[in-house]
Design a protein around this motif. Structure first.
Motif, mmCIF file in Angstrom:
data_model
loop_
_atom_site.group_PDB
_atom_site.id
_atom_site.type_symbol
_atom_site.label_atom_id
_atom_site.label_comp_id
_atom_site.label_asym_id
_atom_site.label_seq_id
_atom_site.Cartn_x
_atom_site.Cartn_y
_atom_site.Cartn_z
ATOM 1 N N PHE A 93 0.792 -1.385 0.032
ATOM 2 C CA PHE A 93 0.052 0.197 0.111
ATOM 3 C C PHE A 93 0.734 1.233 -0.181
ATOM 4 C CE2 PHE A 93 -2.933 -3.426 1.802
ATOM 5 C CZ PHE A 93 -3.921 -2.804 0.991
ATOM 6 N N GLU A 94 0.407 2.342 -0.721
ATOM 7 C CA GLU A 94 0.966 3.749 -0.802
ATOM 8 C C GLU A 94 -0.013 4.650 -0.509
ATOM 9 O OE1 GLU A 94 4.501 2.945 -3.981
ATOM 10 O OE2 GLU A 94 3.062 4.272 -4.590
ATOM 11 N N ILE A 95 0.647 5.593 0.231
ATOM 12 C CA ILE A 95 -0.452 6.877 0.655
ATOM 13 C C ILE A 95 0.336 8.089 -0.001
ATOM 14 C CG2 ILE A 95 -1.648 8.325 1.891
ATOM 15 C CD1 ILE A 95 -2.355 6.080 3.907
ATOM 16 N N THR A 96 -0.092 8.834 -0.829
ATOM 17 C CA THR A 96 0.668 9.901 -1.619
ATOM 18 C C THR A 96 0.216 11.272 -1.314
ATOM 19 O OG1 THR A 96 1.662 8.372 -3.036
ATOM 20 C CG2 THR A 96 2.379 10.641 -3.332
ATOM 21 N N PRO A 97 -0.007 12.188 -0.298
ATOM 22 C CA PRO A 97 -0.140 13.616 -0.340
ATOM 23 C C PRO A 97 0.644 14.390 -1.286
ATOM 24 C CG PRO A 97 1.071 13.010 1.596
ATOM 25 C CD PRO A 97 0.930 11.991 0.833
ATOM 26 N N PHE A 98 0.061 15.313 -2.097
ATOM 27 C CA PHE A 98 0.859 15.887 -3.170
ATOM 28 C C PHE A 98 0.318 17.385 -3.119
ATOM 29 C CE2 PHE A 98 -2.595 13.853 -5.373
ATOM 30 C CZ PHE A 98 -3.306 15.067 -6.003
ATOM 31 N N ILE A 99 1.328 18.138 -3.945
ATOM 32 C CA ILE A 99 1.029 19.693 -4.108
ATOM 33 C C ILE A 99 1.656 20.116 -5.578
ATOM 34 C CG2 ILE A 99 2.985 20.660 -2.866
ATOM 35 C CD1 ILE A 99 1.178 23.004 -2.165
ATOM 36 N N GLY A 100 1.129 20.844 -6.450
ATOM 37 C CA GLY A 100 1.612 21.027 -7.574
ATOM 38 C C GLY A 100 1.035 22.201 -8.461
ATOM 39 N N GLY A 101 1.437 22.681 -9.677
ATOM 40 C CA GLY A 101 0.812 23.400 -10.290
ATOM 41 C C GLY A 101 -0.146 22.856 -11.257
ATOM 42 N N GLN A 102 -1.159 23.759 -11.742
ATOM 43 C CA GLN A 102 -2.280 23.195 -12.569
ATOM 44 C C GLN A 102 -2.343 24.324 -13.547
ATOM 45 O OE1 GLN A 102 -5.710 21.033 -11.092
ATOM 46 N NE2 GLN A 102 -7.046 22.063 -12.122
ATOM 47 N N LEU A 103 -2.492 23.937 -14.801
ATOM 48 C CA LEU A 103 -2.702 24.496 -15.850
ATOM 49 C C LEU A 103 -4.050 24.153 -16.386
ATOM 50 C CD1 LEU A 103 0.696 23.942 -18.129
ATOM 51 C CD2 LEU A 103 0.275 25.781 -16.498
ATOM 52 N N ASN A 104 -4.857 25.194 -16.335
ATOM 53 C CA ASN A 104 -6.469 25.049 -16.789
ATOM 54 C C ASN A 104 -6.794 25.784 -18.192
ATOM 55 O OD1 ASN A 104 -7.464 23.856 -14.301
ATOM 56 N ND2 ASN A 104 -6.713 26.098 -13.333
ATOM 57 N N GLY A 105 -7.808 25.191 -18.882
ATOM 58 C CA GLY A 105 -8.338 25.659 -19.943
ATOM 59 C C GLY A 105 -9.458 26.395 -20.051
ATOM 60 N N GLY A 106 -10.267 26.448 -21.165
ATOM 61 C CA GLY A 106 -11.490 27.296 -20.938
ATOM 62 C C GLY A 106 -12.645 26.542 -21.840
ATOM 63 N N LEU A 107 -13.706 27.384 -21.914
ATOM 64 C CA LEU A 107 -14.879 26.742 -22.418
ATOM 65 C C LEU A 107 -15.597 27.853 -23.464
ATOM 66 C CD1 LEU A 107 -17.034 24.499 -22.545
ATOM 67 C CD2 LEU A 107 -18.113 25.649 -20.587
ATOM 68 N N ASP A 108 -15.663 27.722 -24.772
ATOM 69 C CA ASP A 108 -16.691 28.656 -25.459
ATOM 70 C C ASP A 108 -18.005 28.640 -25.127
ATOM 71 O OD1 ASP A 108 -14.390 27.660 -28.233
ATOM 72 O OD2 ASP A 108 -14.492 29.537 -27.116
ATOM 73 N N VAL A 109 -18.691 29.677 -25.037
ATOM 74 C CA VAL A 109 -20.085 29.552 -24.579
ATOM 75 C C VAL A 109 -20.761 30.613 -25.457
ATOM 76 C CG1 VAL A 109 -19.797 29.270 -22.051
ATOM 77 C CG2 VAL A 109 -19.590 31.511 -22.813
ATOM 78 N N SER A 110 -22.066 30.288 -25.581
ATOM 79 C CA SER A 110 -22.983 31.325 -26.345
ATOM 80 C C SER A 110 -24.004 32.108 -25.422
ATOM 81 C CB SER A 110 -23.713 30.356 -27.227
ATOM 82 O OG SER A 110 -24.665 29.388 -26.501
ATOM 83 N N ALA A 111 -23.406 32.937 -24.590
ATOM 84 C CA ALA A 111 -24.004 33.849 -23.610
ATOM 85 C C ALA A 111 -24.460 34.838 -24.256
ATOM 86 C CB ALA A 111 -23.346 33.767 -22.329
ATOM 87 N N GLY A 112 -24.112 35.397 -25.444
ATOM 88 C CA GLY A 112 -24.451 36.676 -25.823
ATOM 89 C C GLY A 112 -23.348 37.561 -25.667
ATOM 90 N N PHE A 113 -23.261 38.135 -24.739
ATOM 91 C CA PHE A 113 -22.388 39.225 -24.374
ATOM 92 C C PHE A 113 -21.040 38.626 -24.016
ATOM 93 C CE2 PHE A 113 -24.738 38.446 -20.411
ATOM 94 C CZ PHE A 113 -23.573 38.416 -19.588
ATOM 95 N N ILE A 114 -20.866 37.416 -23.675
ATOM 96 C CA ILE A 114 -19.577 36.852 -23.333
ATOM 97 C C ILE A 114 -19.606 35.505 -24.103
ATOM 98 C CG2 ILE A 114 -18.408 35.501 -21.460
ATOM 99 C CD1 ILE A 114 -19.354 37.107 -19.384
ATOM 100 N N ASN A 115 -18.313 35.152 -24.763
ATOM 101 C CA ASN A 115 -18.159 34.312 -25.663
ATOM 102 C C ASN A 115 -17.296 33.089 -25.370
ATOM 103 O OD1 ASN A 115 -15.823 35.618 -26.044
ATOM 104 N ND2 ASN A 115 -16.266 35.812 -28.659
ATOM 105 N N ARG A 116 -16.528 33.461 -24.231
ATOM 106 C CA ARG A 116 -15.672 32.312 -23.809
ATOM 107 C C ARG A 116 -15.353 32.511 -22.288
ATOM 108 N NH1 ARG A 116 -12.450 28.331 -25.427
ATOM 109 N NH2 ARG A 116 -10.245 28.299 -24.347
ATOM 110 N N ILE A 117 -15.215 31.393 -21.480
ATOM 111 C CA ILE A 117 -14.829 31.414 -20.062
ATOM 112 C C ILE A 117 -13.310 30.899 -20.023
ATOM 113 C CG2 ILE A 117 -15.365 30.330 -17.746
ATOM 114 C CD1 ILE A 117 -17.310 32.510 -18.697
ATOM 115 N N GLU A 118 -12.372 31.382 -19.231
ATOM 116 C CA GLU A 118 -11.080 31.199 -19.320
ATOM 117 C C GLU A 118 -10.779 30.804 -17.715
ATOM 118 O OE1 GLU A 118 -8.353 29.959 -21.118
ATOM 119 O OE2 GLU A 118 -9.686 30.197 -22.932
#
Length: 192
Positions: free
Chosen positions: A28-53
Motif C-alpha cells: 500500500f502507498e499513500i501519497t499527499p501531493f502539491i503542484g501546479g495546474q494549467l487550466n483551459g477554457g470553454l466557448d459559450v454562447s451567452a450573448g455578451f460573453i463568448n468564452r470562459i477561461e
C-alpha cells in the motif's frame, strides 16, 4: 437549434507534482501531493460573453494505491484546485473576473512501473478514469462530468517506507455545450 458535445480541456496538465510517498504496508502507498495546474477554457454562447477561461493555480490532493507484483498498481486520486475564472466579451476588450471555480477531480488510476519493485528509481506511466466536479462560488449549482487522465512520472524510494513522486498528468473533462436554440450554463443561467 443544433446541439453538440465537445471535449473541453478544463484540466489540461498537472505539472511538476511533488509528493511524498509513504508505504503503509508492503503493498500500500499513500501519497499527499502539491503542484501546479494549467487550466483551459470553454466557448459559450451567452450573448455578451463568448468564452470562459479558468486561470492557472496551485493544486493539491492525495492518492492511495495498491501495488500488484513487480510492475502494476492501482490507486484512487483526489485532486483539488480553486482558480479565478475570466469572461471574454464577444465585443472584445479586456476580460473580467466573473467567479472563482472550485474543481475536485476523483480518478481511479492504473499505474505501470517500468522497473522492478526493489529499484530506487521507478519510472511509471498511468491511465485513469473518473469524474470532475466544477463548483462556482457565485451561488450557481455545480456540475460533475466524466474525466480521464494520461500521465507519466517517477518514484524515488529512499527506503521501504518513504519516497518521492514527480509526475505530469493530462486530464480533460467532458463538458456538454449547445451551439444554438435554448442554451443553459450552470454558471450564468439560460439564454435563447
Amino acid at each position: 437549434g443544433s446541439s453538440g458535445m465537445r471535449f473541453k480541456e478544463v484540466l489540461l496538465l498537472l505539472g511538476c507534482l511533488f509528493a511524498t510517498t509513504m508505504a503503509v504496508a508492503q503493498n500500500f502507498e499513500i501519497t499527499p501531493f502539491i503542484g501546479g495546474q494549467l487550466n483551459g477554457g470553454l466557448d459559450v454562447s451567452a450573448g455578451f460573453i463568448n468564452r470562459i477561461e479558468v486561470q492557472n493555480n496551485v493544486n493539491y490532493g492525495v492518492s492511495a494505491g495498491y501495488l500488484f507484483g513487480e510492475h502494476a498498481g492501482v490507486e484512487f486520486m483526489w485532486n483539488h484546485n480553486s482558480a479565478g475564472t475570466l469572461g471574454q466579451f464577444a465585443s472584445g476588450g479586456s476580460s473580467v473576473k466573473v467567479f472563482n471555480l472550485r474543481t475536485n477531480q476523483y480518478l481511479g488510476n492504473i499505474l505501470y512501473h517500468l522497473s522492478d519493485r526493489e529499484t530506487k528509481m521507478r519510472p511509471f506511466i498511468m491511465f485513469g478514469l473518473g469524474g470532475t466536479n466544477l463548483s462556482p462560488d457565485n451561488g450557481a449549482k455545480g456540475i460533475t462530468r466524466f474525466a480521464w487522465a494520461l500521465g507519466a512520472g517517477a518514484k524515488y524510494n529512499f527506503n521501504h517506507r518513504f519516497g518521492m513522486r514527480v509526475q505530469g498528468k493530462w486530464s480533460p473533462s467532458y463538458i456538454t455545450t449547445t451551439s444554438g436554440g435554448f442554451w443553459c450554463d450552470p454558471f450564468f443561467g439560460c439564454w435563447e
